[in-house]
Design a protein around this motif. Sequence first.
Motif, PDB file in Angstrom:
ATOM      1  N   ASN A 246       0.942  -1.226  -0.012  1.00  0.00           N
ATOM      2  CA  ASN A 246      -0.069  -0.143   0.057  1.00  0.00           C
ATOM      3  C   ASN A 246       0.918   1.205  -0.165  1.00  0.00           C
ATOM      4  O   ASN A 246       0.382   2.313  -0.395  1.00  0.00           O
ATOM      5  N   LYS A 247       2.169   1.255   0.489  1.00  0.00           N
ATOM      6  CA  LYS A 247       2.898   2.446   0.724  1.00  0.00           C
ATOM      7  C   LYS A 247       3.955   2.377  -0.602  1.00  0.00           C
ATOM      8  O   LYS A 247       4.676   3.308  -0.866  1.00  0.00           O
ATOM      9  N   ALA A 248       4.107   1.291  -1.325  1.00  0.00           N
ATOM     10  CA  ALA A 248       5.209   1.162  -2.072  1.00  0.00           C
ATOM     11  C   ALA A 248       4.848   1.933  -3.479  1.00  0.00           C
ATOM     12  O   ALA A 248       3.791   1.730  -4.279  1.00  0.00           O
ATOM     13  N   VAL A 249       5.674   2.770  -4.470  1.00  0.00           N
ATOM     14  CA  VAL A 249       5.511   3.529  -5.606  1.00  0.00           C
ATOM     15  C   VAL A 249       6.412   3.067  -6.470  1.00  0.00           C
ATOM     16  O   VAL A 249       7.756   3.123  -6.155  1.00  0.00           O
ATOM     17  N   ILE A 250       6.059   2.716  -7.477  1.00  0.00           N
ATOM     18  CA  ILE A 250       7.333   2.374  -8.645  1.00  0.00           C
ATOM     19  C   ILE A 250       7.342   3.584  -9.505  1.00  0.00           C
ATOM     20  O   ILE A 250       6.072   4.287 -10.150  1.00  0.00           O
ATOM     21  N   SER A 251       8.369   4.507  -9.502  1.00  0.00           N
ATOM     22  CA  SER A 251       8.380   5.811 -10.363  1.00  0.00           C
ATOM     23  C   SER A 251       9.219   5.441 -11.687  1.00  0.00           C
ATOM     24  O   SER A 251      10.485   4.831 -11.473  1.00  0.00           O
ATOM     25  N   VAL A 252       8.865   5.760 -12.831  1.00  0.00           N
ATOM     26  CA  VAL A 252       9.374   5.388 -14.067  1.00  0.00           C
ATOM     27  C   VAL A 252       9.791   6.942 -14.703  1.00  0.00           C
ATOM     28  O   VAL A 252       8.780   7.795 -14.676  1.00  0.00           O
ATOM     29  N   GLN A 253      11.038   7.013 -15.221  1.00  0.00           N
ATOM     30  CA  GLN A 253      11.234   8.195 -16.148  1.00  0.00           C
ATOM     31  C   GLN A 253      12.269   7.705 -17.218  1.00  0.00           C
ATOM     32  O   GLN A 253      12.822   6.993 -17.320  1.00  0.00           O
ATOM     33  N   ASN A 254      11.551   8.452 -18.527  1.00  0.00           N
ATOM     34  CA  ASN A 254      12.068   7.896 -19.721  1.00  0.00           C
ATOM     35  C   ASN A 254      12.658   9.214 -20.236  1.00  0.00           C
ATOM     36  O   ASN A 254      12.523  10.269 -19.866  1.00  0.00           O
ATOM     37  N   ASP A 255      13.761   8.903 -21.105  1.00  0.00           N
ATOM     38  CA  ASP A 255      14.345   9.809 -21.732  1.00  0.00           C
ATOM     39  C   ASP A 255      13.420  10.333 -23.052  1.00  0.00           C
ATOM     40  O   ASP A 255      12.726   9.424 -23.433  1.00  0.00           O
ATOM     41  N   ARG A 256      13.623  11.466 -23.642  1.00  0.00           N
ATOM     42  CA  ARG A 256      12.545  11.642 -24.595  1.00  0.00           C
ATOM     43  C   ARG A 256      13.119  11.058 -25.963  1.00  0.00           C
ATOM     44  O   ARG A 256      12.159  10.724 -27.093  1.00  0.00           O
ATOM     45  N   ASN A 257      14.278  10.470 -26.139  1.00  0.00           N
ATOM     46  CA  ASN A 257      14.572   9.668 -27.231  1.00  0.00           C
ATOM     47  C   ASN A 257      14.573   8.014 -26.912  1.00  0.00           C
ATOM     48  O   ASN A 257      15.034   7.224 -27.692  1.00  0.00           O
TER      49      ASN A 257
END
Length: 202
Positions: A114-125
Amino acid sequence: MARRATPEVNAGSMADIAFLLLIFFLVTTTIEKDKGIARQLPPDQPDNVDPPLFKEKNIFIVNVNKDNQLLVESELMDLKDLRQEAIAFLDNGGDGTCTYCKGRRDPASSDNPNKAVISVQNDRNTDYKTYIAVQNELVAAYNFLRDRESQRLFGWKYTEVKKALDEGDYKGNEDAAMDKIKQIQDMVPLKLSEAEPKKSGK
């Protein structure tokens, strides 16, 4: 010798033929429905409300660079290993409040699903194919845990019943099934955060 009159082409039925062809193609053509990535948007918040605070250990950070390489929790990782790492993070149960978690119970990792968050960040390319593959692996991690818990509690897989309900093929009490689906979703909520893509080289 008198000139013969040129015979006229009877075009009276051409409109009827065109109309019949139009109906034929409308009836026989199948229109494909594009399926996007299912995401629930957060509720609208007033501007003066601060975003919720998360402990750093409850955030699993996945970065994808312009060369389609994955940097997970500051370490290079192959795509094939991402699902298992995400499952280990979500299922950790570090604070001991999760009675159904089967993870390492590492106090340095997530407290509970319930507290765990997965954060995804991509490059524009980043390639779109890689972006979709990463999303698939992360959603598959959530589905693995949901399947496990629904199998344990109800004797069926979450993904199979959810698909049958979505497609209208479920045979049984739909209201009861939806309540159980909601119960599983509350146990393992899909908390997948997408940061704004970075520009290359940053």
